[in-house]
Write an enzyme that holds these catalytic residues in place. Structure first.
Site, PDB file in Angstrom:
ATOM      1  N   GLU A 161     -30.771 -77.399  81.712  1.00 35.23           N
ATOM      2  CA  GLU A 161     -31.049 -75.915  81.754  1.00 35.23           C
ATOM      3  C   GLU A 161     -31.074 -75.700  80.408  1.00 35.23           C
ATOM      4  OE1 GLU A 161     -29.794 -73.408  84.315  1.00 35.23           O
ATOM      5  OE2 GLU A 161     -30.411 -74.427  85.152  1.00 35.23           O
ATOM      6  N   SER A 428      -1.508 -77.061 136.950  1.00 28.98           N
ATOM      7  CA  SER A 428      -0.361 -77.755 137.000  1.00 28.98           C
ATOM      8  C   SER A 428      -0.046 -79.218 136.211  1.00 28.98           C
ATOM      9  CB  SER A 428      -1.064 -78.857 137.548  1.00 28.98           C
ATOM     10  OG  SER A 428      -1.789 -78.783 139.338  1.00 28.98           O
TER      11      SER A 428
END
Length: 562
Positions: A161, A428
């Site tokens: 860069e 249940s």
């Protein structure tokens, strides 16, 4: 023709005499003057050509030399003229540039008011043993010091860069000139020529569009201010902790966790090259999207590092042979369901997060791993048979601390947390609250009831497999999950009493008070159902269900009440 005496000197004659007397005589008249004299009256007659062939050859040679000299004088004249006008244009260009800088600079606030914006706070979520669960926040990772991260990361970024980062003053004239030439040739803004300092200035202060205004502010104002105020290492550290690496990761720590499942402190050379390569096009080159493109870009970074003698030939060969990284399209791992729940609760616990914090949670990652494995194995084995593709699991200890929570089969596929958000009929699993309400009304575990078919109006609830046991105790009826006995008890104590008992135990959802509630027809979440079972396990005490033990600042300097 009479021969001419070669030894006789020919003298020029001015003025009188006829030129026709002797053709060999050399005459110079008025017309031969460089600047003719003022003429009075009639113009003098036109000069006749000399008859001598020698004279004509001499005149022709003189004209040829004169033409060549004029050509030479014309070339150098054009060169001098070009240099002159280039200097003029350069001066006017400098004046225009200065005016442009002054114009855009006047639109910015005073330099004395400039300050680096605070980095968005990171929330580090850890398990009971201090192991990292996840990072949350806008950046997705904590800030890491330049001296703490792998040295390959800053080297790779500078190599690809900004190779002259340590030598320029915030602006790289060579890179800028190359970008200008490329942009003019392409008739569009295809290259920015920005240094790392300029990119940091853009990320900190400016909008992303490529305009002259932004470039002037970025290049000549903010970048120079950053270079004057901060050291190169500080600039590089700020850049690496804020830049976007794709897939929602801001900063090297977030990117390392996202793509490699490790800290930026432990990143290898090949992994650092991949991270640096993402900066050109983070979304397009993300290994979660295109691992091959990410790998090709990483190899360019490695070559740049070798060209600048940052690595040796053996390091280059080893890194080049590393296979491409294939990252998941999204975070994976059931612990992220837990982390999402933490982020939902933080505003209620501490309000707005304004600084980096560490959240110490109750989750046990060993139990979490077992829980996730159980859900996946069950769905893999029974899912097709029952047409089920998702599941949920919650584990809470007697103190109310949530030790494990799985919200689905795979977090990367679905981030919806079925453990805390999905409501389903408990069936249940709701019967203990029915039997509890009966005991609170004066019945006992050994109270007997007749297990037989029952009909209430048009409703005729039946036992599983149509099997009935006759006279049974309440303990037996609950252990065998007998529907007929549960409905009988609901008739005796009333649905409202059952609803009230369930709420006291920890159920938070709205429950419909009808007889069918005895069979668990009102919807609840797995989290609240599990929480309501805790008093059964700890002797009747209902604790506060909690996920967080303690919240501290990132440096450990203070404890935030939770």
């Amino acid at each position: 023709m009479a021969s001419r005496n070669r030894n006789t000197r020919i003298e020029p004659t001015f003025g009188g005499g006829s030129r026709d007397d002797d053709a060999s005589v050399f005459f110079v008249g008025e017309d031969d003057r460089v600047v003719p004299a003022a003429r009075k009256g009639k113009a003098a007659p036109t000069r006749k050509k000399a008859a001598s062939g020698t004279t004509r050859r001499q005149s022709s040679g003189n004209r040829s030399r004169s033409g060549r000299q004029k050509k030479r004088r014309g070339f150098f004249g054009l060169l001098r003229g070009g240099v002159y006008w280039m200097m003029v244009m350069g001066i006017w260009g400098g004046i225009a540039a200065a005016g442009l800088v002054a114009f855009y600079g006047a639109q910015m606030p005073a330099a004395t008011t400039w300050a680096i914006p605070d980095r968005p706070p990171n929330v580090r979520i850890v398990a009971v043993n201090g192991q990292l669960v996840a990072n949350r926040g806008m950046t997705g990772g904590e800030a890491v010091g330049l001296h703490e991260m792998s040295p390959f990361i800053p080297q790779a970024v500078m190599a690809i860069e900004d190779r002259r980062f340590h030598s320029h003053f915030g602006v790289d004239p060579i890179g800028l000139a190359r970008a200008v030439v490329t942009n003019i040739a392409g008739a569009r803004f295809s290259q920015g020529g920005s240094t790392l300092t300029q990119q940091l200035a853009k990320n900190l202060f400016l909008k992303p569009e490529r305009t002259i205004e932004r470039k002037v502010q970025e290049v000549l104002l903010l970048a120079l201010w950053l270079e004057q105020k901060y050291t190169k290492d500080q600039i590089l550290e700020m850049y690496l902790n804020r830049v976007y690496f794709g897939s929602g990761a801001y900063g090297v720590e977030a990117a390392s966790r996202r793509y490699f499942g490790k800290s930026a402190r432990d990143v290898s050379l090949s992994e650092a090259a991949l991270l640096a390569g993402l900066l050109k096009a983070p979304s397009r080159l993300s290994p979660a999207r295109d691992p091959q493109a990410a790998e090709q870009r990483a190899q360019l970074v490695l070559a740049a590092m070798r060209d600048q003698d940052m690595i040796g030939d053996s390091q280059l060969a080893t890194a080049m042979s590393t296979p491409a990284v294939r990252a998941t399209a999204y975070w994976t791992g059931s612990e992220h369901y837990f982390a999402d729940r933490i982020m939902e609760e933080l505003p209620q616990l501490i309000g707005e997060v304004r600084q980096d914090i560490v959240v110490e949670t109750t989750v046990d990652l060993v139990l979490q791993t077992y829980a996730e494995g159980s859900i996946r194995r069950l769905i893999d084995e029974e899912g097709k048979k029952h047409n089920v593709s998702q599941g949920a699991l919650v584990s809470i200890d007697a103190s109310g601390a949530v030790r494990a929570m799985v919200g689905g089969y795979d977090y990367a596929t679905s981030q919806f947390d079925r453990a805390s958000e999905a409501r389903r009929q408990p069936g249940s699993a709701f019967k203990p609250f029915v039997f509890m309400a009966a005991l609170e009304k004066g019945l006992f575990p050994d109270t007997m009831r007749n297990d037989a078919p029952i009909r209430i109006g048009k409703w005729a609830p039946r036992n599983y497999n149509e099997k009935y046991y006759g006279q049974v105790s309440l303990s037996t009826a609950l252990s065998k999950s007998l529907n007929s006995v549960a409905v009988q008890l609901a008739q005796e104590v009333g649905p409202a009493a059952i609803v009230e008992s369930a709420w006291r135990m920890g159920i938070e959802s709205d429950l419909t008070p009808n007889l069918s509630i005895a069979l668990g027809t009102s919807e609840v979440t797995p989290l609240e159902l599990t929480a309501a079972y805790v008093p059964f396990a700890n002797g009747g005490f209902r604790p506060d269900i909690h996920f967080v033990k303690r919240i501290t600042t990132a440096g450990g300097g203070g404890v935030i009440p939770a």
